[in-house]
Motif scaffolding. Structure first.
Motif, PDB file in Angstrom:
ATOM      1  N   SER A 136       0.833  -1.197   0.000  1.00  0.00           N
ATOM      2  CA  SER A 136       0.000   0.000   0.000  1.00  0.00           C
ATOM      3  C   SER A 136       0.866   1.245   0.000  1.00  0.00           C
ATOM      4  O   SER A 136       1.841   1.354   0.720  1.00  0.00           O
ATOM      5  CB  SER A 136      -0.900  -0.003   1.233  1.00  0.00           C
ATOM      6  OG  SER A 136      -1.624   1.206   1.301  1.00  0.00           O
ATOM      7  N   SER A 147      -0.470   4.269   0.686  1.00  0.00           N
ATOM      8  CA  SER A 147      -1.099   5.246   1.560  1.00  0.00           C
ATOM      9  C   SER A 147      -0.684   4.988   3.001  1.00  0.00           C
ATOM     10  O   SER A 147      -0.898   3.904   3.535  1.00  0.00           O
ATOM     11  CB  SER A 147      -2.624   5.175   1.424  1.00  0.00           C
ATOM     12  OG  SER A 147      -3.242   5.980   2.410  1.00  0.00           O
ATOM     13  N   THR A 151      -2.012   6.426   5.588  1.00  0.00           N
ATOM     14  CA  THR A 151      -3.245   6.309   6.372  1.00  0.00           C
ATOM     15  C   THR A 151      -3.780   4.886   6.332  1.00  0.00           C
ATOM     16  O   THR A 151      -4.156   4.323   7.357  1.00  0.00           O
ATOM     17  CB  THR A 151      -4.300   7.284   5.823  1.00  0.00           C
ATOM     18  OG1 THR A 151      -3.783   8.614   5.852  1.00  0.00           O
ATOM     19  CG2 THR A 151      -5.571   7.212   6.651  1.00  0.00           C
ATOM     20  N   ASP A 159      -0.983  15.866   5.065  1.00  0.00           N
ATOM     21  CA  ASP A 159      -1.837  16.187   3.920  1.00  0.00           C
ATOM     22  C   ASP A 159      -1.681  17.656   3.546  1.00  0.00           C
ATOM     23  O   ASP A 159      -1.667  18.011   2.364  1.00  0.00           O
ATOM     24  CB  ASP A 159      -3.294  15.868   4.261  1.00  0.00           C
ATOM     25  CG  ASP A 159      -4.195  15.919   3.048  1.00  0.00           C
ATOM     26  OD1 ASP A 159      -3.890  15.223   2.064  1.00  0.00           O
ATOM     27  OD2 ASP A 159      -5.196  16.651   3.079  1.00  0.00           O
TER      28      ASP A 159
END
Length: 468
Positions: A5, A7, A9, A202
């Motif tokens: 992954s 990401s 998060t 972010d």
């Protein structure tokens, strides 16, 4: 899956979810096991207490018989086939009729051997069994001497294990439900906490997108202690990049200025020489001038290639070039088609030089129409592998002129090569376009146009915003 992954998060949420699930399952199993052990221990104590009541209620009566009527305070000992029984049996030479609870009826309780289930230190033993109606029982047993004549009896009390299973099942169901609700709530809280905790990252990503898109020059704002050094390092890198680009531009300008005058002197002196020698000196000086221009452009492009500061909006730049060509060539219909929002990751002068050369070449051979288009493309230059890592713009210039045969295209791209000597020009335009596009890791090619003439196609780097 977690390693693949991209990401952060998702990675944290997956790890938190897996850890929470593993923890809750472990807690549920441990608590359920401990509760079962507690219920079983309580059940054993209950049977032990009932056994003591039976022992205290039975004695040897008249006629050497067993007498007594235990009152255990539980109706299940008086209801048949409940699994709750008590039984007193004489042992040895003591010949007497046994005593039993009403619930036992005509059934019998089998007795395991001492080898199978020995007595404990309290001279008690507990063993499971199944009665004639299928009830799973736990039996508590002991042997007691009833008088001085060594007359003894075996005392047994049984309880139905269904009580234990129902109690454990009732508790486990509510335990699992409670832990599931707690787990889902914890997962939701963890997700919100992770999203809140990663929010500064972010913001930093959006700030980098603005820099890459030309909307900002630095990362600004307050960031947590863990992220602030990264933001400061990126700002320092941008400042260093800007200084390198400016220094390279200044050096290129200085070199161009220092060589401009000597070359101009050589060209001027060549006019005073006889034709034979003058042509030689002039041609060599012009070659020097072209080479100096080419390599200075390469140095300038290399200094700022891939820089986040290099940006040129496609639509205004191409409109400006087309407007100039329309004025110079009013007899030609020049059509411009540009996708909205496009921006080149190039210096404006390099965009104007490449596309301008193509427009001049098209106008030189077009009969009545030129079509200029620019659109994004996902396919990068062949063999570079860049298409997966950056965005690209495809610019095409088509004319309705005579075009070129396939064997003429390679000749047309050679520096100084002119296939049509009747048209004005130096023969350097297409080779310059090829060199500049190559320096930007792009590509340039010629093919047959849909409107009948030559089609020149440029693939150039575009300004993109990372959405990952």
């Amino acid at each position: 899956m977690i390693r693949g992954s991209r990401s952060l998060t998702v990675r944290v949420l997956l790890l938190a979810t897996l850890w929470s699930a593993l923890s809750l399952v472990t807690i549920a199993v441990v608590i359920s096991t401990l509760y079962r052990q507690g219920v079983e221990r309580g059940f054993n104590n209950l049977l032990r207490a009932q056994l003591s009541n039976v022992i205290n209620s039975v004695s040897i009566g008249d006629g050497n018989s067993l007498s007594g009527s235990p009152e255990l305070g539980d109706l299940r000992f008086s209801q048949p086939e409940t699994g709750w029984y008590w039984l007193v049996e004489p042992l040895g030479n003591f010949a007497a009729a046994p005593l039993a609870s009403t619930s036992l009826g005509m059934a019998e309780l089998s007795v395991p051997s001492l080898e199978e289930v020995p007595f404990d230190e309290h001279y008690e033993r507990f063993y499971p069994m199944t009665d004639s109606v299928g009830n799973n029982l736990l039996v508590a047993e002991t042997e007691v001497v009833l008088d001085g004549g060594d007359r003894a009896a075996r005392f047994r009390v049984s309880g139905n294990l269904e009580v234990v299973e129902e109690e454990v099942s009732f508790f486990s169901t509510r335990l699992y439900l409670s832990l599931a609700v707690f787990g889902l709530g914890g997962l939701l809280v963890n997700g919100l906490a992770i999203l809140y905790g990663l929010k500064p990252l972010d913001r930093a990503r959006r700030a980098l997108e603005k820099i890459r898109g030309g909307e900002a020059e630095r990362i600004v704002g307050d960031y947590p202690r863990e992220i602030e050094p990264l933001a400061n390092e990126i700002n320092a890198l941008i400042d260093s990049n800007r200084r390198i680009v400016e220094r390279a531009r200044m050096q290129v300008g200085n070199l161009a200025h220092s060589l401009k005058t000597p070359i101009a002197v050589l060209l001027n002196e060549a006019r005073g020489l006889d034709k034979t020698h003058g042509d030689v000196v002039r041609s060599q000086a012009e070659a020097m001038q072209a080479q100096v221009s080419t390599y200075l452009n390469r140095a300038r492009i290399a200094a700022q290639r891939d820089s986040v500061l290099a940006r040129c909006d496609a639509e205004p730049a191409l409109e400006r070039l087309v407007r100039v060509m329309r004025r110079l060539n009013p007899q030609i219909d020049i059509v411009l088609e540009v996708a909205p929002g496009l921006a080149f990751a190039m210096e404006q002068q390099d965009v104007e030089e490449t596309v301008g050369n193509l427009l001049e070449n098209a106008a030189r051979f077009a009969k009545a129409r030129i079509v200029v288009s620019a659109a994004p493309t996902a396919q990068g230059p062949e063999g570079t592998g860049e298409g997966a890592r950056r965005g690209w713009v495809e610019v095409s210039v088509e004319d309705d002129g005579p075009g070129l045969a396939p064997d003429q295209i390679g000749e047309a791209l050679k520096r100084g090569k002119r296939l049509d000597e009747s048209k004005p020009g130096t023969g350097l335009g297409l080779s310059i376009v090829k060199e500049i596009s190559s320096e930007y890791q792009g590509s340039f090619g010629l093919s047959r146009a849909a409107i009948g003439g030559l089609k020149a196609t440029l693939v150039l780097p575009a300004v993109t915003r990372d959405t990952a």
